[in-house]
Design a protein around this motif. Structure first.
Motif, short mmCIF file in Angstrom:
data_model
loop_
_atom_site.label_atom_id
_atom_site.label_comp_id
_atom_site.label_asym_id
_atom_site.label_seq_id
_atom_site.Cartn_x
_atom_site.Cartn_y
_atom_site.Cartn_z
N CYS A 133 32.10 60.27 2.90
CA CYS A 133 31.34 59.11 3.38
C CYS A 133 29.90 59.53 3.62
O CYS A 133 29.63 60.68 3.99
N VAL A 134 28.98 58.57 3.46
CA VAL A 134 27.57 58.86 3.66
C VAL A 134 26.93 57.67 4.38
O VAL A 134 27.35 56.52 4.21
N LYS A 135 25.94 57.98 5.19
CA LYS A 135 25.09 56.96 5.80
C LYS A 135 23.66 57.45 5.62
O LYS A 135 23.34 58.58 5.98
N THR A 136 22.83 56.60 5.04
CA THR A 136 21.43 56.95 4.81
C THR A 136 20.57 56.06 5.68
O THR A 136 20.74 54.84 5.69
N VAL A 137 19.65 56.67 6.41
CA VAL A 137 18.80 55.94 7.34
C VAL A 137 17.34 56.22 7.00
O VAL A 137 16.76 57.21 7.44
N PRO A 138 16.71 55.33 6.19
CA PRO A 138 15.29 55.50 5.91
C PRO A 138 14.45 55.13 7.13
O PRO A 138 14.80 54.20 7.85
N GLY A 139 13.39 55.84 7.35
CA GLY A 139 12.50 55.53 8.47
C GLY A 139 13.09 55.85 9.83
O GLY A 139 12.65 55.32 10.84
N TRP A 140 14.06 56.75 9.89
CA TRP A 140 14.77 57.02 11.15
C TRP A 140 13.87 57.62 12.22
O TRP A 140 14.13 57.46 13.40
N ASN A 141 12.80 58.30 11.84
CA ASN A 141 11.93 58.93 12.82
C ASN A 141 10.61 58.17 12.97
O ASN A 141 9.64 58.71 13.46
N MET A 142 10.60 56.91 12.55
CA MET A 142 9.38 56.11 12.63
C MET A 142 9.64 54.84 13.43
O MET A 142 10.76 54.39 13.54
N ALA A 143 8.61 54.28 13.99
CA ALA A 143 8.71 53.01 14.69
C ALA A 143 7.71 52.05 14.06
O ALA A 143 6.68 52.47 13.54
#
Length: 147
Positions: free
Chosen positions: A62-72
């Motif tokens: 299984c995979v979960k990809t989180v773009p922009g995880w360290n940005m607000a």
């Protein structure tokens, strides 16, 4: 203790075989940008996640990809769930390296990628390091010590 571990493994194998899923991993899938497929906002707001279950092929994880995880964004909001994707991916990378359970990001990367190898393990809303082995160890210690 060895007997308890062996018995638990046998029970798990039997349970999976009875369900017809021996060797098959199940993951949640959303946000794949495939026409007709739901995004991960629908996943989180759904009353049931049954429609998001997918059986992976062969040796997938299984995979979960989180773009922009360290940005607000301008309002200070963190990751938008509509950017997230969940699903199955081959257990080995293009270079042949096996993915390990946990979450990783490069030093200059705005992407966080989490891999896991248990059924439906990619459901978490917020990215966090994989704690499954530690949690299982605590539960096992509690059971063995008669807690």
């Amino acid at each position: 203790m060895l007997r308890l571990t062996a018995a638990a493994l046998v029970l798990l194998a039997c349970w999976r075989a009875v369900r017809g899923e021996e060797g098959a991993l199940w993951c949640y899938e959303c946000g794949t940008n495939v026409t007709g497929e739901p995004d991960c906002v629908e996943f989180l707001t759904s009353g049931t996640w049954t429609a998001f279950r997918r059986q992976c092929a062969g040796d997938d994880v299984c995979v979960k990809t989180v773009p922009g995880w360290n940005m607000a964004d301008e309002e200070g909001a963190s990751v938008k769930e509509s950017w997230v994707s969940r699903g199955c991916t081959p257990q080995r990378s293009v270079g042949g390296v096996a993915h390990k359970d946990g979450c990783w990001s490069g030093p200059n990367s705005a992407f966080l990628i989490c891999y896991c190898s248990n059924d439906f393990c990619n459901a978490a809303r917020t990215p966090a390091p994989a704690l499954t082995p530690a949690l299982l160890g605590l539960v096992a210690a509690y059971v063995v010590l008669g807690g």
